[in-house]
Design an enzyme around this catalytic site. Structure first.
Site, PDB file in Angstrom:
ATOM      1  N   PRO A  33       0.842  -1.204   0.000  1.00 35.38           N
ATOM      2  CA  PRO A  33       0.000   0.000   0.000  1.00 35.38           C
ATOM      3  C   PRO A  33       0.872   1.247   0.000  1.00 35.38           C
ATOM      4  O   PRO A  33       1.980   1.248   0.553  1.00 35.38           O
ATOM      5  CB  PRO A  33      -0.793  -0.104   1.314  1.00 35.38           C
ATOM      6  CG  PRO A  33      -0.648  -1.522   1.745  1.00 35.38           C
ATOM      7  CD  PRO A  33       0.666  -2.004   1.222  1.00 35.38           C
ATOM      8  N   LYS A  34       0.396   2.291  -0.635  1.00 32.34           N
ATOM      9  CA  LYS A  34       1.085   3.581  -0.586  1.00 32.34           C
ATOM     10  C   LYS A  34       0.401   4.426   0.485  1.00 32.34           C
ATOM     11  O   LYS A  34      -0.733   4.865   0.325  1.00 32.34           O
ATOM     12  CB  LYS A  34       1.038   4.291  -1.939  1.00 32.34           C
ATOM     13  CG  LYS A  34       1.840   5.591  -1.965  1.00 32.34           C
ATOM     14  CD  LYS A  34       1.768   6.257  -3.323  1.00 32.34           C
ATOM     15  CE  LYS A  34       2.664   7.506  -3.358  1.00 32.34           C
ATOM     16  NZ  LYS A  34       2.276   8.492  -2.329  1.00 32.34           N
ATOM     17  N   TRP A  35       1.100   4.658   1.574  1.00 31.06           N
ATOM     18  CA  TRP A  35       0.530   5.356   2.709  1.00 31.06           C
ATOM     19  C   TRP A  35       0.538   6.858   2.483  1.00 31.06           C
ATOM     20  O   TRP A  35       1.480   7.421   1.956  1.00 31.06           O
ATOM     21  CB  TRP A  35       1.304   5.010   3.979  1.00 31.06           C
ATOM     22  CG  TRP A  35       1.232   3.558   4.282  1.00 31.06           C
ATOM     23  CD1 TRP A  35       2.092   2.582   3.864  1.00 31.06           C
ATOM     24  CD2 TRP A  35       0.220   2.901   5.034  1.00 31.06           C
ATOM     25  NE1 TRP A  35       1.674   1.356   4.304  1.00 31.06           N
ATOM     26  CE2 TRP A  35       0.521   1.519   5.026  1.00 31.06           C
ATOM     27  CE3 TRP A  35      -0.925   3.330   5.703  1.00 31.06           C
ATOM     28  CZ2 TRP A  35      -0.271   0.572   5.669  1.00 31.06           C
ATOM     29  CZ3 TRP A  35      -1.707   2.398   6.347  1.00 31.06           C
ATOM     30  CH2 TRP A  35      -1.380   1.043   6.334  1.00 31.06           C
ATOM     31  N   ASP A 180      -3.050   6.021  -0.455  1.00 31.81           N
ATOM     32  CA  ASP A 180      -2.776   6.879  -1.605  1.00 31.81           C
ATOM     33  C   ASP A 180      -2.430   6.099  -2.863  1.00 31.81           C
ATOM     34  O   ASP A 180      -1.912   6.662  -3.815  1.00 31.81           O
ATOM     35  CB  ASP A 180      -1.617   7.823  -1.247  1.00 31.81           C
ATOM     36  CG  ASP A 180      -1.520   9.012  -2.176  1.00 31.81           C
ATOM     37  OD1 ASP A 180      -2.549   9.384  -2.762  1.00 31.81           O
ATOM     38  OD2 ASP A 180      -0.422   9.555  -2.319  1.00 31.81           O
TER      39      ASP A 180
END
Length: 364
Positions: A33-35, A180
């Site tokens: 996941p893109k934090w 994100d």
């Protein structure tokens, strides 16, 4: 701060990513996941914890609660790459996170209790005083998992999968929690500071918005810097959504002439005429008034009669506004501005953030 060897000493420039339109179809990638937070490197040794921001400046003073917690749980002689996040009732709260970067020590202490931060680790650069940066991404991931096997809040290990279908599900399903996008990392890649060797995949959507104002381009009076966008809510009130600012200089000059007719009598009954009052957003000020932020940015804006619609591209929402600046696509003169409403937006239901923290899709 004293370190055990040069590889464990700040500053280290973080590895970067370039934008991709979709997840790679080939094998050999780790997906995460893109934090949506603040990129940070955490250095731990006998002298304490050092939290380095993406710009290589220290972040310790803004997150004292995180510094204390990481000092208690991290072994000495390690360096972690990750993201500082703040979570709220509906997922990640980037606005609350930004508010943590405050010059007042008293304010910082208050917010540390009100909106405590967490650290999500996604790479291991040093362990036991020995650099791991030359190891392939896949090997660093295995070591990271072992290293954080007993991690507890506010320290988290980011989920990872090699399954493209799982990564696509993350991209679609967890955006509602404030994530994100998805990162794609070549599994054979060593850690390469300051190099755009990773890939980030983000949503891109379109919306028809009302163009209700603009800002001039920097110090020029003959070019548009950005268009101010709005959408009508359920009560028929035009809400500010953000801006569109991706234009060539030729387009900026032409826009000023094209918008000139809409500037006449624009403030008469304008829905944003009260900008500049205490309840307005910090960056918003009265039309035509030269105002500058602490950073020296010109905050003046010019009103337009809200009569024209424009199609724009956006990536995601932050609350009820665009998270980032939108991209102008075209004018929608075939569409009445009054029809530009919130209902057209593609919204994603809020997901349980804890589900992402505890995901167990680490397929090898």
């Amino acid at each position: 701060m004293t370190a055990t060897n040069p590889s464990a000493s700040p500053p280290i420039e973080p590895m970067l990513a370039k934008v991709a339109q979709e997840l790679p179809a080939s094998e050999g990638f780790l997906f995460e996941p893109k934090w949506d937070g603040l990129r940070a490197l955490v250095f731990s040794n006998k002298d304490g914890i050092y939290i380095q921001g993406r710009d290589k400046k220290p972040l310790n003073r803004y997150f004292p609660e995180l510094e204390r917690a990481l000092f208690e749980v991290l072994p000495k002689g390690c360096v972690l790459d990750g993201e500082i996040v703040v979570s709220g009732d509906k997922g990640l709260d980037f606005d609350a996170l930004q508010a943590r970067i405050h010059p007042s020590t008293t304010r910082v202490a208050l917010l540390a209790k009100k909106t405590p931060a967490s650290f999500v680790a996604f790479d291991l650069l040093c362990a036991g005083g020995k650099s791991t940066m030359a190891l392939p991404q896949a090997q660093r991931r295995v070591r990271l998992e072992r290293f954080l096997a007993a991690a507890k809040p506010p320290l988290y290990l980011t989920p990872m999968t090699r399954d493209r279908a799982v990564a696509q599900d993350w991209l679609d399903r967890f955006e509602g929690a404030g994530l994100d996008g998805v990162m794609a990392k070549p599994e054979a890649l060593p850690y390469t500071p300051a190099k755009r060797a990773l890939f980030k995949i983000k949503h891109e959507r379109t919306a028809d918005c009302v163009v209700a104002g603009f800002r001039f381009y920097k110090d020029r009076e003959d070019a548009v810097g950005s268009l101010l966008l709005g959408l009508y809510d359920e009560l028929g009130v035009l809400q500010h959504m953000g801006s569109a600012s991706t234009f060539t200089m030729e387009q900026r000059v032409a826009l000023l002439e094209e918008l000139a007719p809409l500037r006449k009598d624009a403030l008469k009954n304008h829905p944003w005429a009260n900008w500049g009052e205490p309840q307005a957003h910090e960056e918003e000020r009265q039309p035509g008034v030269r105002s500058r932020s602490a950073a020296g940015k010109d905050l003046r804006w010019e009103a337009l009669r809200p009569e024209r619609a424009a199609e724009v591209k956006y990536d995601q929402l932050q609350g009820d506004r665009f998270r980032n600046a939108a991209t102008f696509v075209r004018w929608r003169d075939d569409k009445p501005a009054a029809q530009c409403r919130y209902g057209q937006l593609e919204t994603v239901g809020a997901a349980e953030l804890q589900a992402m923290f505890t995901a167990r899709s680490n397929k090898r």
